[in-house]
Design an enzyme around this catalytic site. Structure first.
Site, short mmCIF file in Angstrom:
data_model
loop_
_atom_site.label_atom_id
_atom_site.label_comp_id
_atom_site.label_asym_id
_atom_site.label_seq_id
_atom_site.Cartn_x
_atom_site.Cartn_y
_atom_site.Cartn_z
N SER A 1 40.62 40.35 46.03
CA SER A 1 41.09 39.09 45.45
C SER A 1 42.53 38.78 45.82
O SER A 1 43.00 37.66 45.58
CB SER A 1 40.94 39.12 43.92
OG SER A 1 41.76 40.14 43.37
N LYS B 1 43.21 36.50 34.68
CA LYS B 1 44.32 36.38 35.63
C LYS B 1 45.18 35.16 35.32
O LYS B 1 46.42 35.24 35.32
CB LYS B 1 43.77 36.29 37.04
CG LYS B 1 43.12 37.58 37.53
CD LYS B 1 42.48 37.40 38.91
CE LYS B 1 41.88 38.72 39.40
NZ LYS B 1 41.22 38.57 40.71
#
Length: 830
Positions: free
Chosen positions: A653, A696
Site C-alpha cells: 500500500s 489510515k
C-alpha cells in the site's frame, strides 16, 4: 490536468460513508420483531451444510471454514441438533466380562434407552444372589443329600477299617483311630500294653507282635488303596449336588432375564456365560461367607455388572457431541488402572468411553486448531473413520511405553459424521499436505466474512439482534440503535454495500451498551448507549495510538503536515495491537544519484520488508523504466525507506507514495506535506485498492486535528477504495466544514499532481511530456544521469584510441641520417 480536474478528485462528504437511518427500520424496538433462527447472509454455507448432513455415504464428513465470530459454530450446532431430533436414536452399548478371556471384554448392543435397565437388572440379580446364597446350602434337603454323600464315603471307610480291626483282634492287636491317624497297639489279657509293659514281654512275643502289626499295616494299605477314588466319587457327587442345587436356585433368578432379553442374542449369550461362571463362583465365593460383607457385593459387581459405554434417551434422536478438549483419551476413551501394593491392574469395569462413543450414530463437532494440536489424535481419527471401527487402546502401546497388563476391548462399529470447524489457513494446509483429508472430508462449508446487502438483509439483521438479545436476557434495542449497529457492521466489513459477518463483535458491542444502559437505569438500549460503548472501547484500546500522536506532536517522530519537501511524503500505515487496529502516518523518503544499483529497498536490505512490500518496490522499477526511459537506459541508484519504522513492514500500500517520492527526488520537485497518501500501483501506473483505508485516513486526521486543521490537509486514496469508506463522524464533520479533504485517484499522475500542486504532464502520442512539467523534468534528469554514465564509460575508450593514434603518427615520421663521430673521415682511419 487543470485545477478544475484536480478539484474533481475531491470526494464529497456523502461519498465517505453510508450511514443507516432509523427510518430504514420499521419498528420502535426489537420487541416488535419475530426471532431470526437462520444464519445471516450465508446461503452458500447453509446449502453446503444441508448437503453434507444429508449425504449418507462414508467420506462425506464436513469441514466448516471461516473466521471466528461469523456465527459458524452456533449455527452448526443449532442445525445439527434440529436434524438429529428427526433421526433414529442409536443403540446403547455396554462392556461386559469375558469370563474365558478377561483381557478381552465383550461389547453388547442394546436398544436405545435400555442400557440403564439392563445394568439395574444385573444389580438386582446380584442382590438376589446375596439373598439366595449361602442360604440355599443350608436347607434341610441339601443338608440331607450332602450327609448321605458323606455317609456313603464314611461307610466304605468304616467297612475297610472293620475288616482290619477284626483281623487285629484275632492277633491280639488293638486298632486305634482318630480324625487323622490310625494306629496299632499290642494287647495282653484284653488290655492294650504301654511301652514299658511291652518291653517286659519275651523277645519272641515282641517279634510276633511286630510281624503281626506289619502284616496288619500292609493289609490296611490294601483295604484303603481305593480311598482316593472314594474321595473323588464323593467330591463328584457333592459337586453334582452343588451344581444341581445352584442351578435350581439360579433358575428363578435368571429365567426372567433370559425371557426379557430373549430377542437380544448378545445378552442371552452373556447370561448363559454368567450362569456357567456362577456355578464356580457360588461354591468358591458364596459358601460360608457373611452375605452382609460389602466386599462380597463389590466382588460380584466387578465380575458381573456391565460397564456402561453410552446410554441414550429412547426418543432423544441422534446425539450431537461437541468436544471442547479433543485429547486422545477424551475422544477415544481410556483404560484406567488401580494400584495394589505397587502393582497396576485393570478390568472391564475401568473402561472409560470418549466423545466418539457418545457421538456414535450422530455427529461429533470439534475445533480444528485444538484437534491438530493434540498428539496421536489426527492419525487415530483418520484410522477410525477409514475402518469404521472404534477401538479403545492406549496410544503409548505402540511406543512400548505400557509396562503392565492392559485390556483389548472388543471393537465397536463406528458410524457418525465428524464436523470440524477451523480457519481457511488450516483447511488449505490440510488440503496441501494430507492426501487423506480430501477423501474423508469431502464437504466444505465456507462462511463468508461479509454479507451483501439484499432487500431483506436489514430486516433479518434486526431480527438477529432481537434473537440474541432475548437469548442473553438483554434489553430490547430501538430502531436508531439497530441502525447504528448496522453502520458499525458496515465499518467492520469495510464496504458501503456489505455488512460484516463477524456477528460476535456486534454482540460484544451490544452487551457493553446493555451494561451502560443498566448503569443508567434505563429500560431500553438506545443509540446513545451504543455510541458511549464505542467511545469507551476506543478509550480502553487507544493508549498506543495516543502515545504515537503525542510523539509526533513533540517532534520525536518526524511527520510534517504543512510545507513542501523534495523526496519526502507522508504514507499511511495500519498497526494492529491486541484487538485494536489504528492508522499511523509514516514518512516515506527517497534519494537518487547516478549509478547502476537500481532502486534499493532499505526495508528489504535489513530484512524488515516482507515479500509483498518488496514486490511493490520492484514494480516501481518496471513503471519508471517503461514510462521515462524509452530512449535511454534507466541507469540510476536510488534508495527508499519508511522512516522511523523499526518493525516488519508488509503490504504494497506504500508503493504509490514511494513512486511519487522517487519522482520528486528525480525531478527535484517538492511535495506538499499537508497530504498523506496510500495506494498500490501496477507497472502501468494504475492505482489499485488497499486495505484498512478507514483507519489510515482517521490516523492522519487525528494528527492534523491535534496540530490544527487548515483546510489544505487531506489524504489521497485509490478510487477503487471509495466503496470501502465508512469514516468516523469527526472526519465527516471536518470534510463538511472544508477543513479536511479526501481525494480519490486512478493513476500516479493524478496523485503526483495533487502532491506538487500542478499538473504532472500527460504524454502525447509519441510519449513526450509537456515541456516544464514534472514528468518532463524526470525524463531530463534520467537522460542526464544516463549521459553521465555513458561519458564515464567512454573515457577509457578515448584514452586507448589516443594511444593508438600517437603510435601510428610516430611510425609515419621519415628516418634521420646517422651522425659521424669527431675525427672520423671518409675512407680513412683515425
Amino acid at each position: 490536468m487543470s485545477k478544475r480536474s484536480l478539484d474533481a478528485l475531491r470526494l464529497a462528504p456523502e461519498s465517505l460513508t453510508r450511514p443507516f437511518a432509523p427510518e430504514q427500520f420499521n419498528f420502535d424496538s426489537t420487541d416488535d420483531l419475530e426471532p431470526f433462527r437462520g444464519v445471516l447472509g450465508q446461503a452458500r454455507a447453509v446449502e453446503a451444510l444441508q448437503f453434507g448432513v444429508a449425504m449418507p455415504r462414508p467420506g462425506y464428513n464436513v469441514f466448516v471454514m471461516g473466521e471466528p465470530g461469523t456465527g459458524r459454530f452456533s449455527f452448526v450446532q443449532r442445525y445439527l441438533k434440529a436434524e438429529a431430533k428427526r433421526m433414529d436414536t442409536p443403540a446403547d452399548r455396554v462392556y461386559v466380562n469375558h469370563f474365558d478371556e478377561p483381557r478381552e471384554p465383550r461389547a453388547l448392543e442394546l436398544p436405545a434407552g435400555t442400557a440403564g435397565d439392563f445394568i439395574a437388572d444385573i444389580n438386582q440379580l446380584i442382590d438376589n444372589l446375596l439373598a439366595t446364597f449361602p442360604a440355599v446350602f443350608e436347607t434341610p434337603t441339601y443338608q440331607q443329600k450332602k450327609s448321605a454323600i458323606d455317609r456313603g464315603f464314611n461307610k466304605r471307610y468304616d467297612q475297610a477299617l472293620d475288616v482290619i480291626e477284626r483281623l487285629a483282634l484275632e492277633k491280639g492287636v488293638a486298632l486305634y483311630r482318630d480324625s487323622s491317624n490310625i494306629a496299632f497297639t499290642p494287647m495282653a489279657d484284653g488290655k492294650a500294653l504301654d511301652e514299658a509293659e511291652f518291653a517286659q514281654l519275651p523277645e519272641a512275643d515282641r517279634e510276633r507282635f511286630h510281624a503281626d502289626i506289619a502284616e496288619l499295616e500292609e493289609r490296611l494299605n490294601e483295604e484303603l488303596a481305593s480311598l482316593p477314588q472314594w474321595k473323588r466319587e464323593s467330591s463328584n457327587l457333592l459337586r453334582q449336588l452343588n451344581e444341581e442345587t445352584i442351578t435350581v436356585a439360579l433358575q428363578p433368578l435368571l429365567a426372567p432375564l433370559s425371557e426379557k432379553y430373549a430377542e437380544n442374542a448378545g445378552v442371552c449369550a452373556y447370561l448363559q456365560a454368567m450362569q456357567v461362571n456362577l456355578l464356580k463362583t457360588a461354591v468358591e465365593q458364596l459358601v460360608d461367607v457373611d452375605k452382609a460383607d460389602p466386599q462380597l457385593r463389590k466382588l460380584l459387581e466387578e465380575m458381573y455388572c456391565p460397564s456402561l459405554v453410552v446410554g441414550h434417551h429412547a426418543n432423544g434422536g441422534a446425539p450431537v457431541v461437541f468436544e471442547s478438549h479433543p485429547t486422545y483419551d477424551n475422544l477415544f476413551g481410556r483404560i484406567e488402572y488401580s494400584s495394589d501394593q505397587g502393582a497396576l491392574y485393570t478390568s472391564y469395569r475401568q473402561l472409560r468411553p470418549g466423545a466418539l462413543h457418545r457421538a456414535n450414530g450422530g455427529y461429533l463437532v470439534v475445533e480444528a486448531e485444538k484437534l491438530l494440536g493434540e498428539p496421536f489424535v489426527w492419525e487415530a481419527l483418520k484410522r477410525a473413520l477409514h475402518s469404521r471401527q472404534l477401538k479403545m487402546e492406549s496410544p503409548l502401546g505402540d511406543l512400548g511405553r505400557i509396562a503392565t497388563v492392559t485390556l483389548n476391548p472388543q471393537v465397536i462399529p463406528l458410524q457418525l459424521k465428524v464436523v470440524i470447524i477451523g480457519s481457511r489457513q488450516l483447511y488449505y494446509a490440510l488440503q496441501d499436505h494430507d492426501p487423506d483429508f480430501q477423501e474423508m472430508f469431502r464437504v466444505l462449508v465456507d462462511f463468508d466474512e461479509d454479507i451483501p446487502l439484499a432487500e431483506d438483509s436489514l430486516e433479518q439483521f434486526a431480527q438477529l439482534m432481537k434473537t440474541r438479545t432475548s437469548e442473553e436476557g438483554m434489553a430490547p434495542l430501538t430502531g436508531a440503535a439497530v441502525a447504528r449497529l448496522a453502520t458499525y457492521s458496515a465499518r467492520l466489513a469495510e464496504h458501503q454495500g456489505r455488512l460484516s459477518a463477524r456477528i460476535g463483535d456486534l454482540f460484544q458491542l451490544v452487551s457493553e451498551a446493555d451494561f451502560i444502559r443498566q448503569l443508567a437505569g434505563e429500560s431500553i438500549t438506545e443509540v446513545g448507549h451504543i455510541e458511549r460503548a464505542l467511545k469507551a472501547k476506543a478509550t480502553r484500546t487507544g493508549r498506543v495510538s495516543a502515545r504515537i500522536i503525542d510523539d509526533m506532536l513533540a517532534g520525536i517522530i518526524l511527520i510534517d503536515t504543512s510545507g513542501a519537501a523534495v523526496g519526502k511524503c507522508n504514507g499511511l500505515t495500519v498497526l494492529a495491537v491486541g484487538d485494536s487496529d489504528f492508522g499511523v502516518p509514516a514518512r516515506i523518503s527517497a534519494t537518487v544519484y547516478p549509478g547502476g544499483s537500481g532502486i534499493v529497498d532499505i526495508e528489504r536490505e535489513v530484512s524488515l520488508g516482507q515479500s509483498i512490500h518488496s514486490k511493490g518496490v520492484m514494480i516501481l522499477t518496471g513503471f519508471l523504466g517503461s514510462r521515462y526511459a524509452q530512449e535511454f537506459p534507466l541507469e540510476i541508484s536510488a534508495s527508499i525507506a519508511l522512516e522511523q519504522s523499526y518493525g516488519y513492514v508488509d503490504g504494497d500500500s506504500a508503493s504509490l507514495g514511494e513512486v511519487c517520492t522517487l519522482i520528486s527526488a528525480l525531478s527535484r520537485t517538492p511535495l506538499k506535506q499537508c497530504f498523506a497518501i496510500t495506494g498500490s500501483i501496477n507497472q502501468f501506473g494504475e492505482v489499485q485498492a488497499v486495505g484498512g483505508v478507514n483507519e489510515k485516513i482517521e490516523g492522519f486526521f487525528r494528527l492534523c486535528e491535534a496540530r490544527g486543521l487548515t483546510g489544505e490537509q487531506g489524504v489521497i486514496i485509490p478510487h477503487s477504495n471509495v466503496a470501502n469508506l465508512m469514516l468516523d463522524e469527526r472526519v465527516l464533520q471536518a470534510v463538511r466544514a472544508g477543513q479536511f479533504n479526501v481525494y480519490a485517484v486512478r493513476h500516479v499522475d493524478e496523485a503526483l499532481s495533487l502532491l506538487v500542486g500542478e499538473p504532472a504532464g500527460h504524454p502525447d502520442e509519441k510519449g513526450r511530456f509537456p515541456k516544464g512539467s514534472v514528468n518532463a523534468r524526470v525524463v531530463e534528469r534520467l537522460r542526464d544521469i544516463a549521459e553521465i554514465g555513458l561519458e564515464e564509460e567512454s573515457k577509457p575508450v578515448e584514452a586507448e584510441k589516443a594511444k593508438v593514434e600517437k603510435a601510428k603518427a610516430e611510425a609515419a615520421k621519415p628516418a634521420k641520417a646517422p651522425r659521424r663521430k669527431k675525427g672520423e673521415e671518409e675512407g680513412g682511419a683515425s
